[in-house]
Design an enzyme around this catalytic site. Structure first.
Site, PDB file in Angstrom:
ATOM      1  N   CYS A 169      46.291  92.108  85.349  1.00  0.00           N
ATOM      2  CA  CYS A 169      46.896  91.005  84.625  1.00  0.00           C
ATOM      3  C   CYS A 169      46.129  89.738  85.002  1.00  0.00           C
ATOM      4  CB  CYS A 169      48.370  90.874  84.991  1.00  0.00           C
ATOM      5  SG  CYS A 169      49.193  89.506  84.163  1.00  0.00           S
ATOM      6  N   ASN A 202      48.082  98.554  83.121  1.00  0.00           N
ATOM      7  CA  ASN A 202      48.726  99.218  81.989  1.00  0.00           C
ATOM      8  C   ASN A 202      49.688 100.281  82.499  1.00  0.00           C
ATOM      9  OD1 ASN A 202      45.672  98.556  80.755  1.00  0.00           O
ATOM     10  ND2 ASN A 202      47.329  98.328  79.295  1.00  0.00           N
TER      11      ASN A 202
END
Lengths: 317, 317
Positions: A248, A257
């Site tokens: 992120c 993910n």
């Protein structure tokens, strides 16, 4: 006109491997082309059919995706495999349309602040760009699926809450721009399952049978719970990456993910037949360990293994 | 007669910290008594009210729980905190009843094979033992809650599938033995959310308003998704441990209990007020890092932090 239902058959759950694009977005190193090809070949053999292949960006600026055409060719070698490429502008889309890739993802954010920060364009400008990409596709006479990924659909790290009405308005605007399909992305992992259920219910009301993507990040540990809520609410296209590869940009060190292996387990326990050999997928993590030894391999199933005393299929039937 | 509703008020979600017992079951080292007390004090200050404190076992055989009475005293110092101790037999229950602990967990497995392997008793013998523990409680004139934890309620690593009917029959048998409360444990992390939802629906039909525990392990990554399904199905008492401390005796290296931090985030996103300060809980992981540096600290939220741009309460309200 793209035939969505051929790529995403109604009633089947499509689990898309996005590790080769979203998963590699922030890594310190990346697999060689040969390793990417092996990743696709082995995952195809295990039963995965949808692969994000890379991003069409200037190769000198983003070398990790410089081999995107080779990766598309690797997908093409498997008759019924489907490739998805990211294109952030018309130039990228033009390049993507010159290949055989089956689907192009274009991106617009549900949050004006994020859209401007991310691509230095207003949402309106991004929508105009998307309409241009659709036109390029049509002019080329191709049936490439144009899929609008709507970023920050469940909350934004810059502007906070993103009202559902804003998201649904953006869905409408994307379809008005001519896209075949949309996806809702929890870009920063703010969503919880209640929010997912609520927005998916609105998507079903708006789209009926038309497939749409839910793209989740496990940034705050809700990835699998959110996927479960999305499936309950009728969503049938979910993104994930091997070993949860990815991160992120707004939270260094955070998980990435949704973990592919854990998602497959979830989908099977919910009574869907994924057609995927989960043992083979777990073995594949060695490719990542070899290609990117410094990356954290996330996911619980790979550590414990599927239930040992049980015939996998028999158990979830 | 124990007053369940005082300890587990209707409509509130109770998140029970089981790290001090289940979490320490398999660790190489364990916290000192002072560290355990600090763990309880800080977690109480952050808003947690239910603590599993340890197991009543021969102190010379299981030194990690030798200080269970001190841990109970630490809970007692906080007026409205509730302690839960494990007792595997009448001797342990006798010792537990000699303390002020508010709840005693007794265990029976939904799987005959596991019950015999685990405690070298048949299920009938375990049920008889449970009835004796209830009698001891009554003879002592105490209102200690007797809670039967039903192990392997969602599948067994020895015997495979565990039929729902077997689990519900065991629930009936435990109540016949006189317990106040039961819990269903996914001891080896086989469950998926569909299975949780189905069994919780039967629990609600059987128990009505009476609280029951869902005790989940994240062995295969389904912990939070399963907790979400349990909450949707009306369960209001969930176990978890700080940093997901704990493991699985049947899968060395596997992840442990549901991660407390991530569970709190889930519960809040579902619209329940946990009353817990999640930032304080995340900070508390340093106690574990100090006490057991070799233990893996699981959980995603602690790596990413709660949504940064948002007022936490405002966001989930």
């Amino acid at each position: 006109m793209a035939d969505l239902y051929k790529t995403y058959p109604t009633g089947r759950v499509a689990i898309r491997e996005v590790g080769l694009r979203d998963g590699l977005q922030l890594t310190k190193s990346w697999p060689s082309t040969a390793q990417k090809v092996r990743w696709i070949d082995q995952e195809y053999a295990a039963g995965i059919r949808h692969f994000e292949v890379g991003s069409f960006l200037p190769a000198n600026k983003v070398p990790r995706f410089a081999d995107v055409r080779d990766v598309i060719a690797a997908v093409d070698r498997h008759g019924d495999a489907h490739g998805v490429a990211l294109a952030l502008n018309q130039r990228g889309a033009t390049d993507a349309l010159a290949t055989s890739v089956g689907e192009i993802t274009v991106v617009v954010s549900a949050s004006q602040a994020h859209n401007e920060a991310n691509v230095r364009r207003t949402q309106e400008q991004s929508l105009a760009e998307i309409a241009n990409v659709v036109q390029l596709r049509d002019q080329a006479g191709k049936d490439t699926i144009i899929n609008a990924g709507i970023a920050m659909a469940f909350g934004c790290s810059l502007s906070g809450d993103v009202p559902e009405d804003d998201v649904m308005r953006m869905v409408d605007r994307c379809f008005e721009a001519g896209v075949d399909m949309v996806g809702l992305a929890d870009t920063v992992g703010y969503a919880g399952p209640r929010q997912i259920a609520s927005l998916c219910a609105r998507m079903e009301k708006r789209l009926g049978n038309l497939p749409y993507v839910i793209h989740l990040h496990d940034t705050r540990g809700m990835g699998i719970a959110n996927a479960s809520a999305a499936l309950d609410a009728g969503c049938r296209v979910l993104d994930a990456s091997l070993a949860g590869l990815g991160g992120c940009p707004f939270a260094p060190g955070a998980t990435g993910n949704v973990v592919l292996e854990d998602l497959i387990y979830l989908v099977e326990t919910k009574g869907f037949d994924t057609g995927v050999d989960i043992e083979k997928i777990i073995e594949m993590r060695s490719i990542l360990a070899e290609a990117m030894p410094e990356e954290m391999l996330n996911g619980a199933l790979a550590k414990a293994g599927p239930p040992k005393t049980l015939e996998w299929r028999a158990r979830v039937a």
